[in-house]
Design an enzyme around this catalytic site. Structure first.
Site, PDB file in Angstrom:
ATOM      1  CG  LEU A  59      -1.215  -1.870  -0.600  1.00 35.04           C
ATOM      2  CD1 LEU A  59      -1.419  -0.647   0.269  1.00 35.04           C
ATOM      3  CD2 LEU A  59      -2.454  -2.768  -0.567  1.00 35.04           C
ATOM      4  CG  HIS A  83      10.721  -0.364   6.502  1.00 36.94           C
ATOM      5  ND1 HIS A  83      10.380  -1.594   5.994  1.00 36.94           N
ATOM      6  CD2 HIS A  83      12.072  -0.271   6.380  1.00 36.94           C
ATOM      7  CE1 HIS A  83      11.468  -2.220   5.588  1.00 36.94           C
ATOM      8  NE2 HIS A  83      12.511  -1.439   5.806  1.00 36.94           N
ATOM      9  N   GLY A 115       6.462   1.529  -5.163  1.00 37.31           N
ATOM     10  CA  GLY A 115       7.724   0.812  -4.955  1.00 37.31           C
ATOM     11  C   GLY A 115       7.751   0.093  -3.617  1.00 37.31           C
TER      12      GLY A 115
HETATM   13  C1  GAR Z   1       6.971  -3.985  12.391  1.00 42.88           C
HETATM   14  O1  GAR Z   1       8.273  -4.030  12.876  1.00 42.88           O
HETATM   15  C2  GAR Z   1       6.942  -3.213  11.079  1.00 42.88           C
HETATM   16  O2  GAR Z   1       7.851  -2.162  11.045  1.00 42.88           O
HETATM   17  C3  GAR Z   1       7.309  -4.298  10.102  1.00 42.88           C
HETATM   18  O3  GAR Z   1       6.610  -5.419  10.547  1.00 42.88           O
HETATM   19  C4  GAR Z   1       6.510  -5.377  11.959  1.00 42.88           C
HETATM   20  C5  GAR Z   1       5.076  -5.638  12.361  1.00 42.88           C
HETATM   21  O4  GAR Z   1       4.972  -5.729  13.759  1.00 42.88           O
HETATM   22  N1  GAR Z   1       6.966  -3.927   8.755  1.00 42.88           N
HETATM   23  C6  GAR Z   1       7.739  -4.175   7.714  1.00 42.88           C
HETATM   24  O5  GAR Z   1       8.780  -4.772   7.793  1.00 42.88           O
HETATM   25  C7  GAR Z   1       7.187  -3.671   6.389  1.00 42.88           C
HETATM   26  N2  GAR Z   1       8.222  -3.642   5.392  1.00 42.88           N
HETATM   27  P1  GAR Z   1       3.555  -5.788  14.454  1.00 42.88           P
HETATM   28  O6  GAR Z   1       2.752  -6.857  13.725  1.00 42.88           O
HETATM   29  O7  GAR Z   1       3.847  -6.176  15.862  1.00 42.88           O
HETATM   30  O8  GAR Z   1       2.915  -4.420  14.346  1.00 42.88           O
END
Ligand code: GAR
Length: 208
Positions: free
Chosen positions: A94, A110, A144
């Protein structure tokens, strides 16, 4: 903050969004009022529509640059009266101007124990490193890549040689619990940042 008007940004399946809709939406003064995505076919958008929450897509191709896209998204969230933005699998950075409009009001989930394994492919990074403890982090978002102040973390021991799918499966319920719990606590005013120690997020215990 007593209660919260929550905007969720998601790029994919939206299981974290679904957990928020099922467990948090409409309770304790918390309303999910907007769901945005960079991907027009994100399943998260359909989940929002299914319960009548307004949704919108902000695809990169529709804007000259990320700044313009994020500005449009920020204005849309502001028009919906959003005071807390949740990144639930939103796979874009963002812009600083976006973040300045929601100071300490943007959180992210995360699938790793930050500061280990930031960015995309966190579970694959952790597997490649050979860790035996996996985990999830909810944190405030700064400019970041997954570097903002940590709000809460949960870990799970997985010795042996799990697959990425097994780790993902093990982490999913932890993410859902941690994210829902954090949104409730922010809405209750139980989570704060001391300006003199901005990396240290204070989570007030129920008994305090
Ligand atoms: C989740 O595991 C979240 O932690 C990850 O994407 C997935 C989304 O799952 N996010 C990242 O990796 C951000 N850096 P979802 O669409 O089923 O909620």
């Amino acid at each position: 903050m007593a209660g919260a008007r929550v905007g969720v940004l998601a790029s994919g399946v939206g299981s974290n969004l679904q957990a928020l809709l099922d467990r948090v939406h409409g309770r304790d003064g918390i309303e999910i009022v907007a769901v945005g995505s960079d991907k027009p076919d994100a399943q998260a958008l359909a989940r929002a529509r299914a319960v009548g929450v307004p949704d919108a897509t902000f695809a990169a191709a529709g804007y000259p640059d990320r700044r313009a896209r994020d500005l449009a998204m920020a204005r849309w969230l502001e028009a919906a009266g959003v005071d807390l933005v949740v990144l639930a699998g939103y796979m874009q950075l963002l812009d600083a101007e976006f973040l300045a409009r929601f100071p300490h009001r943007v959180i992210n989930v995360h699938p790793a124990l930050l500061p280990a394994f930031p960015g995309i492919g966190a579970i694959e990074q952790a597997l490649a490193y050979g860790v035996k403890v996996f985990g999830v982090t909810v944190h405030f978002v700064d400019e970041g890549v997954d570097t903002g102040p940590v709000i809460a973390q949960r870990a799970v021991e997985m010795p042996g040689e799990p697959t990425a799918a097994q780790v993902r499966e093990a982490l999913r319920p932890l993410e859902h619990d941690l994210l829902c719990n954090t949104v409730v606590r922010i809405a209750r005013g139980e989570i704060g940042v001391d300006p003199s120690r901005p990396r240290h997020v204070r989570v007030r215990e129920a008994s305090e």
